[in-house]
Design a protein around this motif. Structure first.
Motif, short mmCIF file in Angstrom:
data_model
loop_
_atom_site.label_atom_id
_atom_site.label_comp_id
_atom_site.label_asym_id
_atom_site.label_seq_id
_atom_site.Cartn_x
_atom_site.Cartn_y
_atom_site.Cartn_z
N ASP A 189 7.22 -10.11 -0.20
CA ASP A 189 8.29 -9.66 0.69
C ASP A 189 7.69 -9.09 1.96
O ASP A 189 7.01 -8.06 1.93
CB ASP A 189 9.15 -8.60 -0.01
CG ASP A 189 10.36 -8.19 0.82
OD1 ASP A 189 10.57 -8.79 1.90
OD2 ASP A 189 11.09 -7.28 0.40
N PRO A 190 7.95 -9.74 3.12
CA PRO A 190 7.42 -9.22 4.39
C PRO A 190 8.18 -8.01 4.89
O PRO A 190 7.72 -7.32 5.82
CB PRO A 190 7.59 -10.41 5.34
CG PRO A 190 8.74 -11.18 4.78
CD PRO A 190 8.66 -11.02 3.29
N GLY A 231 -1.63 -7.62 3.00
CA GLY A 231 -1.22 -8.79 3.77
C GLY A 231 -0.75 -9.93 2.89
O GLY A 231 0.24 -10.62 3.21
N GLN A 232 -1.43 -10.16 1.76
CA GLN A 232 -1.02 -11.22 0.85
C GLN A 232 0.34 -10.93 0.24
O GLN A 232 1.17 -11.84 0.09
CB GLN A 232 -2.06 -11.38 -0.26
CG GLN A 232 -3.39 -11.94 0.21
CD GLN A 232 -4.38 -12.06 -0.94
OE1 GLN A 232 -4.30 -11.33 -1.92
NE2 GLN A 232 -5.32 -12.97 -0.80
N ARG A 286 6.76 -2.30 3.31
CA ARG A 286 5.44 -1.81 3.71
C ARG A 286 4.62 -1.61 2.45
O ARG A 286 4.87 -0.69 1.66
CB ARG A 286 5.55 -0.50 4.51
CG ARG A 286 4.23 -0.08 5.13
CD ARG A 286 4.47 0.83 6.33
NE ARG A 286 4.92 2.14 5.93
CZ ARG A 286 4.10 3.18 5.72
NH1 ARG A 286 2.80 3.03 5.89
NH2 ARG A 286 4.58 4.35 5.39
N TRP A 287 3.65 -2.48 2.25
CA TRP A 287 2.83 -2.45 1.06
C TRP A 287 1.65 -1.50 1.26
O TRP A 287 0.94 -1.58 2.25
CB TRP A 287 2.31 -3.84 0.73
CG TRP A 287 3.40 -4.83 0.42
CD1 TRP A 287 3.96 -5.72 1.28
CD2 TRP A 287 4.06 -5.01 -0.83
NE1 TRP A 287 4.93 -6.46 0.65
CE2 TRP A 287 5.01 -6.04 -0.65
CE3 TRP A 287 3.93 -4.41 -2.09
CZ2 TRP A 287 5.83 -6.47 -1.69
CZ3 TRP A 287 4.75 -4.85 -3.13
CH2 TRP A 287 5.68 -5.86 -2.92
N GLU A 314 8.90 0.22 11.31
CA GLU A 314 7.90 0.34 10.25
C GLU A 314 8.09 1.62 9.45
O GLU A 314 7.86 1.67 8.26
CB GLU A 314 6.49 0.28 10.85
CG GLU A 314 6.10 -1.10 11.34
CD GLU A 314 4.73 -1.09 11.99
OE1 GLU A 314 4.41 -0.05 12.60
OE2 GLU A 314 4.01 -2.09 11.90
N ARG A 333 10.90 1.19 6.86
CA ARG A 333 10.75 0.17 5.83
C ARG A 333 10.46 0.83 4.48
O ARG A 333 9.81 1.86 4.41
CB ARG A 333 9.62 -0.79 6.19
CG ARG A 333 9.99 -1.80 7.25
CD ARG A 333 8.97 -2.92 7.30
NE ARG A 333 7.61 -2.46 7.59
CZ ARG A 333 6.54 -3.21 7.53
NH1 ARG A 333 6.64 -4.47 7.14
NH2 ARG A 333 5.35 -2.71 7.81
N GLY A 383 2.70 -9.18 1.62
CA GLY A 383 3.69 -9.40 2.67
C GLY A 383 4.03 -10.87 2.84
O GLY A 383 5.18 -11.23 3.11
N GLU A 384 3.04 -11.73 2.67
CA GLU A 384 3.27 -13.17 2.83
C GLU A 384 3.94 -13.80 1.60
O GLU A 384 4.82 -14.64 1.74
CB GLU A 384 1.93 -13.88 3.08
CG GLU A 384 1.27 -13.53 4.39
CD GLU A 384 -0.10 -14.15 4.52
OE1 GLU A 384 -0.51 -14.88 3.59
OE2 GLU A 384 -0.77 -13.93 5.54
N ARG A 385 3.56 -13.35 0.41
CA ARG A 385 3.97 -14.06 -0.79
C ARG A 385 5.07 -13.38 -1.59
O ARG A 385 5.70 -14.01 -2.44
CB ARG A 385 2.74 -14.28 -1.69
CG ARG A 385 1.75 -15.24 -1.06
CD ARG A 385 0.41 -15.23 -1.73
NE ARG A 385 0.47 -15.51 -3.16
CZ ARG A 385 -0.60 -15.59 -3.95
NH1 ARG A 385 -1.81 -15.40 -3.43
NH2 ARG A 385 -0.47 -15.84 -5.24
#
Length: 369
Positions: free
Chosen positions: A43-44, A36-37, A47-48, A5, A8, A39-41
Motif C-alpha cells: 500500500d503506497p 519502499g518495497q 507510511r511504513w 505525510e 498518513r 509501499g510498492e507491493r
C-alpha cells in the motif's frame, strides 16, 4: 515532512534476526529497502516504518517454529510493532519437509528460514517478506491497508523455492514448504551459505601454513618424487580423499564440533547441524587443498630442475610429472597440516560448527546502548 505525510497512517514492521550472526547481515540489508518495497507491493498510502533488532528472540531449538513464533509475538507486543518477521538460520521442518516460512495471524508474526531459500537468500527474503507482511495484515483485517488481492498459494509462484501451502485454513496459520527432495538439497546448500565457509577458511590459516611447511620439506625428498610416479591416478585420488576426510574428522573431534541430541536439540535438528558443519568444513578444506596444490606446483617448478627430476625418475619429465608430484605432496601435507590445526584459536574453529554462536554479548540489540 509534508502535511500529507504527517496524516498518513503508520504501520510499524519489526524485523528480527536470530541468531545475531549471518541472519543479522541479511536483516540489515533488508531493513534499508523494505519500506519502499512495502509501499510498492502492499500500500503506497501508508507510511511504513521498519525496525530491526534481536535480543529476546533466541534461536529456540526445542519447539521449532512454534517456539520462535511465541518469542517473536512477545517481542512484537513489547515493542508495539504492528507485525513482526523473524529471519533465522535454523533449518525448519514440518512433516519432514523443509519449511520455508510460517505466518501466524493470531500472533501477527511470521518466520522465514533463510537456509531453505538456497544460495540466493537475500533475493529470496526480498521476495517473500513484503508478501508475508501484506498477508498478515489482511488476515487480521487491518483497515489501514487494502486486503491482499491474492490467495496464499500464489506466494508459491512468486518464490521459486516454495512448492505448496500447508494449514491454509481459516485460523490464519499458514506454512510455506519446499519440495521433499529438491527442497532438502537446497536446504543443505543454504545451510552452508548461511554458515559462511569463507570464515571457516580464514580460520584455518595456521593449518594451511603448516601444510605448506610440510609440502616444502617433502619437495626436497626424491623418494616422494618416485612414489608419486609409481602411483596411478586412482591411488592418488584415494589418498587425496582420505587425507581430506581425515582432516575434517580431526577438526570435528579435536574442537568438539559434533552436535549431540539433548532436551533442547531434537535428533533431526542435531543431524542437520552436523551435516551443515561437515559440508562447511569439507568446502573450506577443499579450497585450502586447492590453494596448497597450486602453491606446491609453483614451488616444484621453481626448486626442482627438470634434469634433476629426470635423473630421479630415470625417464624424460614433463609438466604432468610436476602436477603429479604436487598432487601427492599436497595430499600428504594435508594430513600433516591437521596437526597444526590443533593450534588454531578455539573460537575461530568453532565458528564452523553450524549450531554454535557466540554469547552472551552478541544477543544485545544494536539500539540497546
Amino acid at each position: 515532512m509534508t502535511d500529507s505525510e504527517r496524516h498518513r497512517e503508520e504501520i510499524v514492521v519489526g524485523l528480527v534476526a536470530t541468531p545475531p550472526d549471518y541472519p543479522a547481515r541479511v536483516t540489515a540489508r533488508l531493513t534499508a529497502e523494505l519500506a519502499g518495497q512495502l509501499g510498492e507491493r502492499v500500500d503506497p498510502g501508508v507510511r511504513w516504518i521498519v525496525r530491526e533488532g534481536w535480543g529476546e528472540v533466541a534461536p529456540r531449538r526445542d519447539g521449532g517454529v512454534e517456539a520462535l513464533l511465541d518469542d517473536l509475538a512477545s517481542r512484537r507486543a513489547e515493542d508495539r510493532w504492528d507485525v513482526a518477521i523473524c529471519l533465522t538460520d535454523l533449518p525448519l521442518h514440518t512433516a519432514r519437509v523443509p519449511l520455508v516460512a510460517h505466518a501466524s495471524a493470531r500472533r501477527r508474526a511470521a518466520v522465514v528460514s533463510l537456509p531453505a531459500l538456497g544460495l540466493s537468500q537475500l533475493r529470496g527474503a526480498r521476495a517473500i517478506v513484503p508478501d508475508l507482511v501484506g498477508r498478515l495484515l489482511t488476515d487480521v483485517r487491518d483497515e489501514r491497508v487494502p486486503a491482499a488481492g491474492w490467495a496464499p498459494a500464489e506466494l508459491a509462484r512468486r518464490v521459486a523455492v516454495i512448492r505448496r501451502v500447508v494449514g491454509a485454513g481459516n485460523d490464519g496459520e499458514q506454512g510455506y514448504v519446499a519440495s521433499r527432495l529438491i527442497g532438502r538439497v537446497r536446504l543443505l546448500i543454504g545451510m552452508v551459505r548461511a554458515n559462511r565457509p569463507g570464515r571457516a577458511l580464514l580460520g584455518l590459516s595456521k593449518l594451511l601454513v603448516g601444510a605448506f611447511g610440510t609440502a616444502a620439506f617433502a619437495l626436497t625428498t626424491s623418494t616422494i618424487w618416485q612414489l608419486g610416479d609409481a602411483l596411478g591416478g586412482l591411488r592418488l585420488t584415494v589418498i587425496m580423499v582420505l587425507g581430506l576426510a581425515a582432516l575434517v574428522a580431526w577438526l570435528i573431534v579435536a574442537h568438539d564440533l559434533w552436535e549431540k541430541p539433548d532436551r533442547l536439540t531434537p535428533a533431526e535438528l542435531a543431524r542437520m547441524f552436523n551435516l551443515g558443519t561437515i559440508l562447511t568444513l569439507t568446502l573450506a578444506t577443499a579450497v585450502s587443498y586447492a590453494a596448497l596444490f597450486v602453491g606446491t606446483v609453483f614451488a616444484a617448478a621453481l626448486l626442482i630442475d627438470t634434469s634433476v627430476l629426470e635423473r630421479a625418475l630415470q625417464r624424460p619429465a614433463d609438466v604432468t610429472d610436476y602436477l603429479t608430484l604436487a598432487w601427492i605432496i599436497s595430499s600428504l601435507a594435508t594430513v600433516g597440516g591437521a596437526i597444526g590445526s590443533g593450534l588454531e584459536n578455539e573460537e575461530t574453529v568453532r565458528a564452523a560448527a553450524y549450531g554454535y554462536h557466540p554469547e552472551p554479548a552478541g544477543w544485545r540489540d544494536e539500539t540497546d546502548g
